[in-house]
Design an enzyme around this catalytic site. Structure first.
Site, PDB file in Angstrom:
ATOM      1  N   GLY A   1     -58.646 -71.788 -39.789  1.00 39.96           N
ATOM      2  CA  GLY A   1     -59.044 -70.753 -39.075  1.00 39.96           C
ATOM      3  C   GLY A   1     -59.803 -69.656 -39.953  1.00 39.96           C
ATOM      4  O   GLY A   1     -59.950 -69.819 -41.329  1.00 39.96           O
ATOM      5  N   LYS A   2     -60.538 -68.923 -39.298  1.00 36.96           N
ATOM      6  CA  LYS A   2     -61.306 -67.775 -40.113  1.00 36.96           C
ATOM      7  C   LYS A   2     -61.932 -66.647 -38.930  1.00 36.96           C
ATOM      8  O   LYS A   2     -61.782 -66.634 -37.959  1.00 36.96           O
ATOM      9  CB  LYS A   2     -62.745 -68.319 -40.567  1.00 36.96           C
ATOM     10  CG  LYS A   2     -63.177 -67.649 -41.708  1.00 36.96           C
ATOM     11  CD  LYS A   2     -62.379 -68.125 -42.925  1.00 36.96           C
ATOM     12  CE  LYS A   2     -63.077 -67.311 -44.011  1.00 36.96           C
ATOM     13  NZ  LYS A   2     -62.551 -67.832 -45.600  1.00 36.96           N
ATOM     14  N   GLY A   3     -61.868 -65.326 -39.614  1.00 36.35           N
ATOM     15  CA  GLY A   3     -61.976 -64.201 -38.857  1.00 36.35           C
ATOM     16  C   GLY A   3     -62.688 -63.096 -39.464  1.00 36.35           C
ATOM     17  O   GLY A   3     -63.105 -63.211 -40.697  1.00 36.35           O
TER      18      GLY A   3
ATOM     19  N   VAL B   1     -61.451 -66.914 -35.147  1.00 37.88           N
ATOM     20  CA  VAL B   1     -61.709 -68.329 -34.902  1.00 37.88           C
ATOM     21  C   VAL B   1     -60.672 -69.340 -35.257  1.00 37.88           C
ATOM     22  O   VAL B   1     -60.251 -69.523 -36.386  1.00 37.88           O
ATOM     23  CB  VAL B   1     -63.023 -69.149 -35.395  1.00 37.88           C
ATOM     24  CG1 VAL B   1     -63.074 -70.382 -35.182  1.00 37.88           C
ATOM     25  CG2 VAL B   1     -64.228 -68.215 -35.186  1.00 37.88           C
TER      26      VAL B   1
END
Length: 457
Positions: free
Chosen positions: A110-112, A65
């Site tokens: 962001g993040k994933g 994301v």
């Protein structure tokens, strides 16, 4: 813009909206910014097919994301855990955007991650998964675009495998991941940064609200949850300073030591966790004075607590547990985990703070645990310059960042929270809401940058 199946994201958004209400009442133009800022710039979802040790194909879902890049490249961790879904990653990316803003460094949010579970997997299986994961992710990241890092399930081993896969795919050596090994572009203090930074933030809270519970006193009782990287280094820093650590925990239960953990005990637990072991397996090795409580978190197990530091995962402090902490005389609650307290728990803490100068002062994770991403930002800076700072230099910069973050949150909370002072509390004695302060300071900084860049008008 919340979908019905996104409870974690809805909780994070609701918390922000509630904090912003007094500010938006006097600055209605920012309502449009809030409407736009809650939608991620880009959401990537992809299939990850990898081979297990039996030669059979396995499949997981991969995500990234890319939430907001108004302040810099997307920045945030990669979580490997079976519970990972889009709601959790949207909430984490949303929070990360404002957390990164509070560091003062040039980083977006962001993040994933993936619903892959590293537990019970061999090193070879983890390596093959990481290579397969990076074979898709590499198209979307880079040192000036998106710089992922570690998170739950993604430690030094996984970062190494991911970095190696990227280097081979792109034929270039760049700082496109943080948390790297110290010999190949990593930074000193990075493993310790979240835990150390949490304590540096808490020291400012203690100095302002309850200096009698200074961390250099053995009589100061500190409860910590979790037993991973963040909790281990939080505990080690507390022990180094001189206070007493009462608890650690994992997903199966809590390990309580009423006389206090030793440095040696934390080191044994670190070795255990590196092998994927549970706390219940180490009780006998630690000797007398340690009690294991299966299926329980530490918050209701301790009759007296001065400082509570949730360090495990989201929503790990419930309303009932918050009430238990208030009853135990807790003065400071600061999150080492992201969104560690439920909305109901936060309401208990905030009501306690408003009612009395001697109430609970709560710090949200986006402020108190930003030390990890702050040192990630310092790692990016070192990579850009092709140099390495010493341990002392990085630690000094981390202390400075956490001090500035605390001051920003304190000032914004004092100015914009819109709270009325409770009866019996003098005007200058009331403690400001650090929750409101963190949300407001982070939001305003990101929103102003977005407006100047034409993202809203």
């Amino acid at each position: 813009m919340v979908l019905p199946h996104e409870p974690e994201f809805e909780q994070a958004l609701h918390e922000l909206e509630t904090s912003l209400q007094p500010f938006l009442t006097t600055n209605p133009q920012y309502k449009k910014a809030l409407e736009i800022i809650q939608v991620p710039e880009r959401v990537l979802q992809f299939r990850v097919t990898w081979e297990d040790d039996q030669g059979k194909p396995q499949v997981n879902r991969g995500f990234r994301v890319q939430y907001n890049s108004a302040l810099g490249p997307y920045k945030g961790g990669l979580r490997l855990h079976p519970t990972v879904n889009l709601s959790i990653l949207k909430f984490l990316g949303f929070e990360q955007t404002f957390k990164n803003a509070l560091t003062g460094l040039s980083m977006g949010g962001g993040k994933g991650g993936s619903d892959f579970d590293p537990k019970g997997k061999s090193d070879n299986e983890i390596r093959r998964f990481c290579v397969a994961f990076m074979s898709e992710l590499f198209r979307h990241i880079g040192q000036d675009t998106d710089v992922p890092a570690g998170d739950i399930g993604t430690g030094a081993r996984e970062i190494g495998f991911l970095f190696g896969a990227y280097r081979r795919l792109k034929n270039e050596f760049t700082g496109m991941l943080t948390g790297k090994g110290i010999n190949w572009g990593g930074s000193f203090i990075r493993p310790e940064a979240t835990g150390y930074g949490l304590i540096y933030y808490v020291e400012h809270m203690i100095a302002h609200a309850c200096p009698e519970y200074s961390l250099d006193r053995p009589s100061t009782l500190v409860a910590i949850s979790g037993s991973g990287n963040v909790s281990q280094f939080t505990a080690l820093k507390v022990i180094e300073l001189g206070a007493t650590v009462l608890s650690l925990s994992d997903s199966k239960g809590s390990l309580i030591s009423e006389k206090g953990y030793t440095k040696e005990a934390i080191e044994k637990i670190a070795e255990l966790k590196l092998k994927g072991g549970a706390l219940e397996a180490i009780v006998d090795d630690l000797g007398a004075g340690y009690t294991y409580h299966a299926g329980k978190r530490p918050w209701t197990l301790l009759p007296q607590v001065h400082i509570a530091l949730p360090g495990a995962t989201q929503n790990e402090v419930s309303q009932e547990e918050a009430e238990a902490l208030v009853k135990a005389g807790t003065r400071i609650v600061a999150e080492g985990s992201n969104m560690g307290c439920t909305e109901e728990a936060i309401a208990i803490f905030e009501n306690s703070r408003r009612a009395s100068r001697a109430g609970v002062w709560y710090a949200p994770g986006k402020a108190s645990n930003c030390g990890g991403v702050a040192v990630s930002g310092l790692e990016m800076a070192q990579n850009s310059q092709r140099l390495a700072w010493s341990t002392q230099e990085v630690d000094a910069k981390l202390k400075s960042i956490m001090a500035e973050c605390y001051q920003i949150c304190y000032t914004a909370g004092s100015r914009w929270s819109g709270e009325k002072v409770a009866e019996g509390v003098a005007e200058g004695e009331a403690l400001p809401s650090l929750l409101s302060g963190a949300n407001l300071a982070g939001f305003i900084k990101v929103a102003d940058a977005m407006k100047e860049q034409g993202d809203w008008w």
